[in-house]
Design an enzyme around this catalytic site. Structure first.
Site, PDB file in Angstrom:
ATOM      1  CG  PHE A   1      19.314 -48.531 -52.857  1.00 21.10           C
ATOM      2  CD1 PHE A   1      20.088 -47.521 -52.302  1.00 21.10           C
ATOM      3  CD2 PHE A   1      19.889 -49.350 -53.814  1.00 21.10           C
ATOM      4  CE1 PHE A   1      21.412 -47.339 -52.682  1.00 21.10           C
ATOM      5  CE2 PHE A   1      21.201 -49.180 -54.205  1.00 21.10           C
ATOM      6  CZ  PHE A   1      21.969 -48.167 -53.648  1.00 21.10           C
TER       7      PHE A   1
ATOM      8  CE1 TYR B   1      23.266 -52.487 -42.141  1.00 22.79           C
ATOM      9  CE2 TYR B   1      22.245 -50.465 -41.327  1.00 22.79           C
ATOM     10  CZ  TYR B   1      23.129 -51.513 -41.158  1.00 22.79           C
ATOM     11  OH  TYR B   1      23.877 -51.608 -40.015  1.00 22.79           O
TER      12      TYR B   1
ATOM     13  CB  VAL C   1      20.993 -56.394 -52.294  1.00 21.25           C
ATOM     14  CG1 VAL C   1      22.320 -55.753 -51.895  1.00 21.25           C
ATOM     15  CG2 VAL C   1      19.968 -56.183 -51.199  1.00 21.25           C
ATOM     16  CB  ILE C   2      22.500 -55.024 -57.856  1.00 24.40           C
ATOM     17  CG1 ILE C   2      21.002 -55.129 -58.203  1.00 24.40           C
ATOM     18  CG2 ILE C   2      23.365 -55.411 -59.058  1.00 24.40           C
ATOM     19  CD1 ILE C   2      20.516 -54.120 -59.206  1.00 24.40           C
TER      20      ILE C   2
ATOM     21  CG  HIS D   1      27.643 -51.071 -49.670  1.00 20.84           C
ATOM     22  ND1 HIS D   1      28.316 -50.090 -49.012  1.00 20.84           N
ATOM     23  CD2 HIS D   1      26.331 -50.820 -49.476  1.00 20.84           C
ATOM     24  CE1 HIS D   1      27.450 -49.280 -48.441  1.00 20.84           C
ATOM     25  NE2 HIS D   1      26.239 -49.705 -48.705  1.00 20.84           N
TER      26      HIS D   1
ATOM     27  CG  PHE E   1      14.058 -63.102 -48.037  1.00 19.85           C
ATOM     28  CD1 PHE E   1      14.579 -62.190 -47.133  1.00 19.85           C
ATOM     29  CD2 PHE E   1      14.857 -63.501 -49.099  1.00 19.85           C
ATOM     30  CE1 PHE E   1      15.859 -61.690 -47.273  1.00 19.85           C
ATOM     31  CE2 PHE E   1      16.142 -63.005 -49.255  1.00 19.85           C
ATOM     32  CZ  PHE E   1      16.646 -62.094 -48.338  1.00 19.85           C
TER      33      PHE E   1
ATOM     34  NE  ARG F   1      17.175 -64.085 -60.475  1.00 25.01           N
ATOM     35  CZ  ARG F   1      18.320 -64.437 -59.951  1.00 25.01           C
ATOM     36  NH1 ARG F   1      18.588 -64.100 -58.716  1.00 25.01           N
ATOM     37  NH2 ARG F   1      19.203 -65.113 -60.641  1.00 25.01           N
TER      38      ARG F   1
HETATM   39  N1  INI Z   1      20.266 -50.777 -50.546  1.00 28.91           N
HETATM   40  C1  INI Z   1      19.529 -51.657 -51.263  1.00 28.91           C
HETATM   41  O1  INI Z   1      18.343 -51.843 -50.980  1.00 28.91           O
HETATM   42  N2  INI Z   1      20.113 -52.318 -52.301  1.00 28.91           N
HETATM   43  C2  INI Z   1      21.415 -52.151 -52.640  1.00 28.91           C
HETATM   44  O2  INI Z   1      21.882 -52.783 -53.642  1.00 28.91           O
HETATM   45  C3  INI Z   1      22.211 -51.254 -51.894  1.00 28.91           C
HETATM   46  N3  INI Z   1      23.605 -51.045 -52.229  1.00 28.91           N
HETATM   47  O3  INI Z   1      24.138 -51.713 -53.118  1.00 28.91           O
HETATM   48  O4  INI Z   1      24.282 -50.231 -51.645  1.00 28.91           O
HETATM   49  C4  INI Z   1      21.585 -50.562 -50.820  1.00 28.91           C
HETATM   50  N4  INI Z   1      22.279 -49.674 -50.084  1.00 28.91           N
HETATM   51  C5  INI Z   1      21.616 -48.727 -49.213  1.00 28.91           C
HETATM   52  C6  INI Z   1      21.358 -49.268 -47.833  1.00 28.91           C
HETATM   53  O5  INI Z   1      20.311 -50.210 -47.859  1.00 28.91           O
HETATM   54  C7  INI Z   1      20.976 -48.157 -46.876  1.00 28.91           C
HETATM   55  O6  INI Z   1      19.758 -47.571 -47.289  1.00 28.91           O
HETATM   56  C8  INI Z   1      22.025 -47.051 -46.765  1.00 28.91           C
HETATM   57  O7  INI Z   1      23.295 -47.621 -46.488  1.00 28.91           O
HETATM   58  C9  INI Z   1      21.672 -46.064 -45.639  1.00 28.91           C
HETATM   59  O8  INI Z   1      21.603 -46.707 -44.380  1.00 28.91           O
END
Ligand code: INI
Length: 156
Positions: A25, A60, A84-85, A91, A116, A130
């Site tokens: 992601f 996640y 993660v933005i 979310h 981390f 960054r």
């Molecule tokens: N996952 C990220 O790594 N960064 C994000 O900004 C993000 N947002 O914003 O939704 C994100 N969502 C996906 C999440 O990590 C899972 O892969 C998904 O929910 C499936 O379980």
């Protein structure tokens, strides 16, 4: 008067086995974090044979995978790389919160350092800054922390 005992790590861990766990992601950011981490490891004398790269869908999913890797006991340290933005959604809180607490728990549970290298930003611009532009590369910083922790744990 005697000096206190001071225990600290350095960046000398030439035999360290390091796993880099990278979120797909926001891949345009996380691939830059991965590049920074690999560059830092290479400059610290870590050969490609010592590095394992694992990709996960998003931040996640990071804690479960990091926990599994740590449990196997084959890696000296794990570097988690993600982004993660915040955007306009709640979310963010769930994804970033689960990720950071889960990574910390995995490290303590298995006694394996987990660096981390997760960017948590308000905007894409801040993330880009960054990930190899004007604020350095946090992936490289995380890799450096991982090596320092390997060295430190060996001295404790
Ligand atoms: N996952 C990220 O790594 N960064 C994000 O900004 C993000 N947002 O914003 O939704 C994100 N969502 C996906 C999440 O990590 C899972 O892969 C998904 O929910 C499936 O379980």
């Amino acid at each position: 008067m005697a000096e206190p005992h001071i225990i600290e790590g350095d960046l000398q861990a030439p035999d360290a086995r390091i796993a880099l766990v990278v979120a797909r992601f926001n891949g345009f950011i996380t691939e830059s974090l991965l590049g920074g981490a690999r560059d830092q490891l290479q400059r610290s004398g870590i050969a490609n044979e010592q590095i394992t790269i694992v990709r996960v869908p998003g931040c996640y999913e990071m804690p479960l995978v990091v926990d599994r890797i740590a449990a196997r006991g084959e890696q000296d340290a794990i570097v988690a790389l993600g982004c993660v933005i915040r955007g306009a959604t709640a979310h963010f809180e769930y994804v970033a919160g689960e990720c950071s607490s889960g990574l910390g728990q995995a490290a303590v549970r298995h006694g394996v350092p987990v660096a981390f290298g997760i960017l948590t930003t308000e905007t894409i611009e801040q993330a880009l800054e960054r990930a190899g532009t004007k604020a350095g590369n946090k992936g490289g910083d995380a890799a450096q922390s991982a090596l320092e922790m390997v060295s430190l744990l060996r001295r404790l």
